[in-house]
Write an enzyme that holds these catalytic residues in place. Structure first.
Site, mmCIF file in Angstrom:
data_model
loop_
_atom_site.group_PDB
_atom_site.id
_atom_site.type_symbol
_atom_site.label_atom_id
_atom_site.label_comp_id
_atom_site.label_asym_id
_atom_site.label_seq_id
_atom_site.Cartn_x
_atom_site.Cartn_y
_atom_site.Cartn_z
ATOM 1 N N SER A 128 -8.679 -5.300 4.555
ATOM 2 C CA SER A 128 -9.114 -5.036 3.176
ATOM 3 C C SER A 128 -9.418 -6.300 2.367
ATOM 4 C CB SER A 128 -8.066 -4.181 2.449
ATOM 5 O OG SER A 128 -7.892 -2.961 3.115
ATOM 6 N N SER A 147 -7.063 -5.695 -5.938
ATOM 7 C CA SER A 147 -8.224 -6.295 -5.288
ATOM 8 C C SER A 147 -9.443 -6.180 -6.197
ATOM 9 C CB SER A 147 -8.500 -5.593 -3.958
ATOM 10 O OG SER A 147 -9.326 -4.467 -4.163
ATOM 11 N N ASP A 198 0.830 -1.205 0.000
ATOM 12 C CA ASP A 198 0.000 0.000 0.000
ATOM 13 C C ASP A 198 0.867 1.260 0.000
ATOM 14 O OD1 ASP A 198 -2.270 1.498 0.052
ATOM 15 O OD2 ASP A 198 -2.817 1.052 2.122
ATOM 16 N N GLY A 199 0.342 2.312 -0.608
ATOM 17 C CA GLY A 199 1.015 3.621 -0.543
ATOM 18 C C GLY A 199 1.651 4.070 -1.841
ATOM 19 N N ASN A 200 1.430 3.316 -2.928
ATOM 20 C CA ASN A 200 2.026 3.712 -4.221
ATOM 21 C C ASN A 200 1.548 5.101 -4.652
ATOM 22 O OD1 ASN A 200 3.054 1.150 -4.270
ATOM 23 N ND2 ASN A 200 1.736 0.396 -5.907
ATOM 24 N N HIS A 230 2.946 3.151 -8.993
ATOM 25 C CA HIS A 230 2.753 1.713 -9.242
ATOM 26 C C HIS A 230 3.986 1.112 -9.923
ATOM 27 C CE1 HIS A 230 -1.227 2.065 -7.728
ATOM 28 N NE2 HIS A 230 -1.729 2.702 -8.757
ATOM 29 N N ARG A 239 -5.528 -2.094 8.128
ATOM 30 C CA ARG A 239 -6.773 -2.773 7.757
ATOM 31 C C ARG A 239 -6.445 -4.076 7.058
ATOM 32 N NH1 ARG A 239 -7.908 2.429 6.031
ATOM 33 N NH2 ARG A 239 -7.039 2.069 3.964
ATOM 34 N N LEU A 259 10.780 -20.744 -3.742
ATOM 35 C CA LEU A 259 9.771 -19.803 -3.236
ATOM 36 C C LEU A 259 8.508 -19.971 -4.064
ATOM 37 C CD1 LEU A 259 9.114 -17.206 -1.471
ATOM 38 C CD2 LEU A 259 9.788 -15.885 -3.491
HETATM 39 C C1 FPP Z 1 -1.899 0.175 -3.369
HETATM 40 O O1 FPP Z 1 -1.420 1.496 -3.375
HETATM 41 C C2 FPP Z 1 -1.309 -0.564 -4.465
HETATM 42 C C3 FPP Z 1 -2.004 -1.116 -5.503
HETATM 43 C C4 FPP Z 1 -3.470 -1.005 -5.616
HETATM 44 C C5 FPP Z 1 -1.329 -1.791 -6.616
HETATM 45 C C6 FPP Z 1 -0.173 -2.666 -6.241
HETATM 46 C C7 FPP Z 1 0.654 -2.903 -7.461
HETATM 47 C C8 FPP Z 1 1.990 -2.978 -7.490
HETATM 48 C C9 FPP Z 1 2.824 -2.951 -6.294
HETATM 49 C C10 FPP Z 1 2.750 -3.073 -8.754
HETATM 50 C C11 FPP Z 1 2.202 -3.987 -9.763
HETATM 51 C C12 FPP Z 1 2.626 -5.362 -9.635
HETATM 52 C C13 FPP Z 1 2.004 -6.346 -10.307
HETATM 53 C C14 FPP Z 1 2.488 -7.731 -10.259
HETATM 54 C C15 FPP Z 1 0.794 -6.060 -11.108
HETATM 55 P P1 FPP Z 1 -2.453 2.666 -3.571
HETATM 56 O O2 FPP Z 1 -2.524 3.004 -5.007
HETATM 57 O O3 FPP Z 1 -3.765 2.302 -2.957
HETATM 58 O O4 FPP Z 1 -1.755 3.821 -2.774
HETATM 59 P P2 FPP Z 1 -2.457 4.989 -1.961
HETATM 60 O O5 FPP Z 1 -3.189 4.341 -0.814
HETATM 61 O O6 FPP Z 1 -1.299 5.814 -1.523
HETATM 62 O O7 FPP Z 1 -3.373 5.705 -2.910
#
Ligand code: FPP
Length: 219
Positions: free
Chosen positions: A173, A58, A13-15, A30, A171, A124
């Site tokens: 989620s 999700s 989380d947090g991208n 991302h 959470r 793994l």
């Molecule tokens: C949550 O951060 C992250 C996601 C919904 C996407 C996760 C995806 C990756 C780590 C990269 C892709 C990898 C593959 C294998 C597809 P957020 O966008 O909810 O961040 P925020 O809470 O800061 O808005």
């Protein structure tokens, strides 16, 4: 003592916040998140992890703006193209958990090929949760009339030992809700794109201090 099998699950989380804090589009977060995933997969076996399940998309993420969903699907294609052969060479078996029927073409076929190419990996087991919902997974399993906890677990997958969630959120989620019945939780304020091997090692150190009783007494 080192556990023989160790299943760690990560809510990456947090991208979005990582990117926005730099004035960049969320998709850049991302992309950086994908690099963090590559680092984590590399570090995991060295730290004794045998199964790693990561929450990449999700079933509720379909509600995001179409452009962001497209960017995530493009990243997923990239990940498969770039990582399949490397994972096969390094003994990493990759599988997908979640629905496949709603993934845009050509992803379903690419996922099948990735799973086939890496299926002999012993070092793994990397499970990518994509279009995943824990509640839907339980519903789907229940439709096939499971009669015991063991049968349900056999359908859903192995119990989780440790769930890590980044970005300060605390959470579940809808992630692995059956499988994490007795999981330990580790929360870190770090945004996912900044997560690395040292953070993973720290989370495991924290986990190894826990006294897991599974409802029994310590004796
Ligand atoms: C949550 O951060 C992250 C996601 C919904 C996407 C996760 C995806 C990756 C780590 C990269 C892709 C990898 C593959 C294998 C597809 P957020 O966008 O909810 O961040 P925020 O809470 O800061 O808005």
């Amino acid at each position: 003592m080192t556990q023989r099998s160790l299943h760690v699950a990560i809510i990456m989380d947090g991208n979005g916040r990582w990117a926005q804090g730099r004035g960049w589009p969320r998709a850049a977060g991302h992309r950086a998140g994908m690099e963090a995933l590559r680092r984590t997969v590399e570090a995991a076996p060295k730290l004794g992890i045998t199964t790693l399940t990561v929450y990449a998309f999700s079933s509720d993420n379909w509600k995001r703006p179409a452009g962001e969903v497209r960017a995530l699907m493009a990243l997923f294609r990239n990940y498969i193209r770039r990582e399949t052969a490397k994972c096969a060479r390094n003994g990493v078996r990759i599988s997908l958990i979640g629905r496949r029927d709603r993934l845009p073409f050509p992803l379903p076929g690419m996922v099948d090929e990735m799973e086939a190419a890496t299926r002999d990996g012993q070092k793994l087991h990397l499970r990518l949760a994509v279009d995943y919902s824990g509640r839907d997974a339980i519903l789907e399993a229940a439709r096939s009339s499971v009669a015991s906890r063991e049968e349900m677990s056999a359908r859903l997958g192995p119990d989780v030992d440790l769930v890590i969630r980044t970005s300060g959120e605390q959470r579940v989620s809808d992630f692995l809700i059956w499988e994490s019945a007795y999981a330990e939780f580790h929360f870190t304020p770090r945004f996912w794109p900044d997560f690395g091997a040292a953070d993973l090692a720290l989370a495991l150190e924290d986990f190894r201090q826990r006294n897991r009783r599974f409802g029994a007494t310590a004796a």
